[in-house]
Enzyme design. Structure first.
Site, mmCIF file in Angstrom:
data_model
loop_
_atom_site.group_PDB
_atom_site.id
_atom_site.type_symbol
_atom_site.label_atom_id
_atom_site.label_comp_id
_atom_site.label_asym_id
_atom_site.label_seq_id
_atom_site.Cartn_x
_atom_site.Cartn_y
_atom_site.Cartn_z
ATOM 1 N N CYS A 19 37.504 42.377 38.978
ATOM 2 C CA CYS A 19 38.029 43.715 39.249
ATOM 3 C C CYS A 19 37.778 44.679 38.098
ATOM 4 O O CYS A 19 37.271 44.301 37.055
ATOM 5 C CB CYS A 19 39.536 43.628 39.466
ATOM 6 S SG CYS A 19 40.010 42.335 40.611
ATOM 7 N N GLY A 48 34.775 46.526 42.165
ATOM 8 C CA GLY A 48 35.588 46.073 43.288
ATOM 9 C C GLY A 48 35.850 47.193 44.262
ATOM 10 O O GLY A 48 36.195 48.301 43.851
ATOM 11 N N ASN A 126 42.129 41.494 35.617
ATOM 12 C CA ASN A 126 40.754 41.158 35.999
ATOM 13 C C ASN A 126 40.490 39.754 35.484
ATOM 14 O O ASN A 126 40.411 39.559 34.275
ATOM 15 C CB ASN A 126 39.781 42.160 35.366
ATOM 16 C CG ASN A 126 38.319 41.729 35.450
ATOM 17 O OD1 ASN A 126 37.523 42.109 34.618
ATOM 18 N ND2 ASN A 126 37.961 40.949 36.435
ATOM 19 N N GLY A 127 40.376 38.801 36.388
ATOM 20 C CA GLY A 127 40.088 37.451 35.924
ATOM 21 C C GLY A 127 40.631 36.380 36.830
ATOM 22 O O GLY A 127 40.962 36.633 37.991
ATOM 23 N N TYR A 274 24.111 41.725 35.863
ATOM 24 C CA TYR A 274 24.379 42.329 37.161
ATOM 25 C C TYR A 274 25.657 43.165 37.264
ATOM 26 O O TYR A 274 25.626 44.274 37.778
ATOM 27 C CB TYR A 274 24.427 41.211 38.210
ATOM 28 C CG TYR A 274 24.812 41.653 39.594
ATOM 29 C CD1 TYR A 274 23.895 42.310 40.414
ATOM 30 C CD2 TYR A 274 26.087 41.431 40.091
ATOM 31 C CE1 TYR A 274 24.250 42.726 41.685
ATOM 32 C CE2 TYR A 274 26.451 41.837 41.369
ATOM 33 C CZ TYR A 274 25.527 42.484 42.160
ATOM 34 O OH TYR A 274 25.881 42.897 43.410
#
Ligand code: SF4
Length: 486
Positions: A19, A48, A126-127, A274
């Site tokens: 995220c 996201g 985030n994770g 990416y």
């Protein structure tokens, strides 16, 4: 493999997330940060697209949270933003990875707002915490009641249970981090109006801080990527260090404490290949420049370029958008023309981070169309960031040949083959679903690249070597996570 001792995660059964997180605090109580949160989240939208949300500390001293499924621009409309008035806030854009079936569930939206008689705060995460079920089980035994099945709530409940013994936030977070074995960047908004930014000791996920000083007021920011700071004209101050807690407060400025300093860090290499936006700088490395070097290194070792017949009609074509910088680097090094041979419909979102294989498949066709006038009769060096399942690359090659009239398509990949599932929350469900993982098992080390080439229908296929990937990023195996590539 740094994860070999970890408990094996049951892929596709639990929610994992990847995220974007953002936070801002202003020293002007008469100013609302809602629109700055919106801007920051817009810049992090690529991390996201399933849901977006914000938490703001209103001047009344209460935290208000608004979150919904959808893109940032759909969720945080002007009429919503004007209702949320406060000088401190955090925000989140969510990508639900392996929880494809649950991805509409409101449980997963963030920020996660926690409130009981003792404590109130909101957190954006985030994770992944692979051991979260164990932590949860222990807390349930201790009598804590959970309302969702997410690791985000486990973090929140853990913080709340530690807060029973102390109201010192850095201490609470230090204790919590001892239990949180995983990959995470966190931003927390407390009811005192403070923001805490935390990065796990291995630094898997990026996180940075910035500031903006104007004549009217000062601001501090925290963002998953530096592009989130640029959009609000903030000055990039620095990355949050792996294992660091940064406290942003206008009463006390910026304070920092280390949870744990480790020599071995493990920033996810996919951020450079990416995930991250090319205009971001992560841990001192420009993502765009790393990708350029990936392209240059691919060209330096490419035997195809010695074929003069091939070169006569050769052009370098990126798969937009993330293949672009590497394709520019390749074209420069190879002294071949760089050509935009694929038109991307910018209104269709990224395929890799769309839950569900079927959705991904139809999205490719909706998203990309070959530009026949640019590629007909040409030998294409097609530069792609990675091959995960292989379906997308296969479809694109077929489009380029069948519809675009390309003479040949030679695929060059910025990173080495992805042969293992990610234990840290990225949506590579199983080794069996990874084309390289499956082919390596089936055909062996010697032959599997050739087998992948046949499956995707390329004329030739070459991947980046591991040493060139590290060289391109400018970091070594003690600084990067490379677990899915080895
Ligand atoms: S296993 Fe791969 S995708 Fe997962 S964190 Fe490590 S490098 Fe990133």
């Amino acid at each position: 493999m740094i994860f070999s001792k970890r408990k094996k995660v049951k892929f596709q059964k639990k929610l994992r997330e990847h995220c974007g997180i953002f936070g801002v605090t202003s020293n002007d109580f008469g100013f609302s940060v809602a629109k700055l949160l919106y801007k920051g989240l817009i810049a992090l939208q690529h991390r996201g697209q399933e849901s977006a949300g914000i938490s703001i500390l209103k001047t009344s001293g209460k935290i208000y949270t608004y979150k919904k499924n959808g893109l940032v621009s759909k969720v945080l409309k002007n009429k919503v933003l004007t209702q949320f008035w406060g000088n401190v806030g955090i925000g989140h854009t969510r990508y639900a990875t392996t929880g494809a079936l649950k991805f509409k569930s409101s449980d997963c939206m963030q920020p996660f707002h926690f409130k009981n008689n003792e404590i109130e705060f909101s957190l954006a995460f985030n994770g992944t915490i692979p051991v979260y079920e164990d932590i949860k089980k222990n807390m349930v035994h201790m009598g804590r009641i959970f309302t969702t099945d997410t690791d985000t709530e486990v973090i929140a409940q853990l913080i709340a249970s530690i807060a029973i013994g102390t109201d010192d936030w850095p201490e609470i977070l230090k204790i919590a981090s001892r239990f949180l074995d995983g990959s995470y960047s966190l931003v927390i908004l407390t009811s005192n109006g403070d923001i805490y930014a935390i990065r796990d000791p291995k630094g898997f996920k990026p996180l940075c801080i910035g500031e903006l000083k104007t004549e009217e007021r000062n601001y501090y920011f925290v963002a998953s990527e530096s592009c989130g700071l640029d959009i609000v004209d903030a000055k990039f101050l620095r990355d949050v260090e792996p294992g660091e807690i940064v406290h942003l407060s206008h009463q006390k400025d910026i304070h920092s404490e280390m949870i744990l300093k480790t020599v071995r860090t493990a920033l996810c290499q996919f951020e450079f290949v990416y995930f991250a936006r090319p205009d971001s700088i992560i841990d001192g490395v420009s993502v765009a420049e790393a990708r350029l070097r990936m392209g240059e290194n691919l060209a330096k070792n490419d035997p195809q370029l010695f074929d003069n017949e091939f070169r006569k009609d050769a052009i370098v074509v990126p798969i937009p958008d993330s293949g672009r910088s590497a394709a520019v680097g390749y074209a420069k090094e190879a002294a071949l023309p760089y050509v935009e041979g694929l038109m991307k419909n910018r209104y269709v979102w990224r395929t890799f981070i769309m839950p569900g294989q079927q959705k991904r498949k139809s999205a490719v066709r909706e998203k990309l169309n070959p530009i026949r006038s640019a590629i007909q009769g040409k030998n294409l060096i097609l530069v792609e960031d990675s091959i995960v399942r292989g379906t997308t690359t296969k479809q694109i090659i077929s489009l380029l040949k069948r519809q675009g009239g390309a003479k040949s398509v030679h695929v060059r990949i910025s990173c080495p083959p992805v042969v293992n599932a990610c234990y840290m929350g990225i949506d590579f469900p199983t080794t069996e679903e990874l084309i390289a993982g499956k082919s390596k098992k089936e055909f062996g080390e010697e032959n599997y690249i050739e087998e992948i080439r046949k499956i995707i229908g390329a004329d030739t296929l070459r991947y980046q070597t591991m040493s060139n990937l590290k060289k391109s990023i400018g970091k070594n195996e003690n600084q990067l996570c490379l677990a899915c590539l080895t």
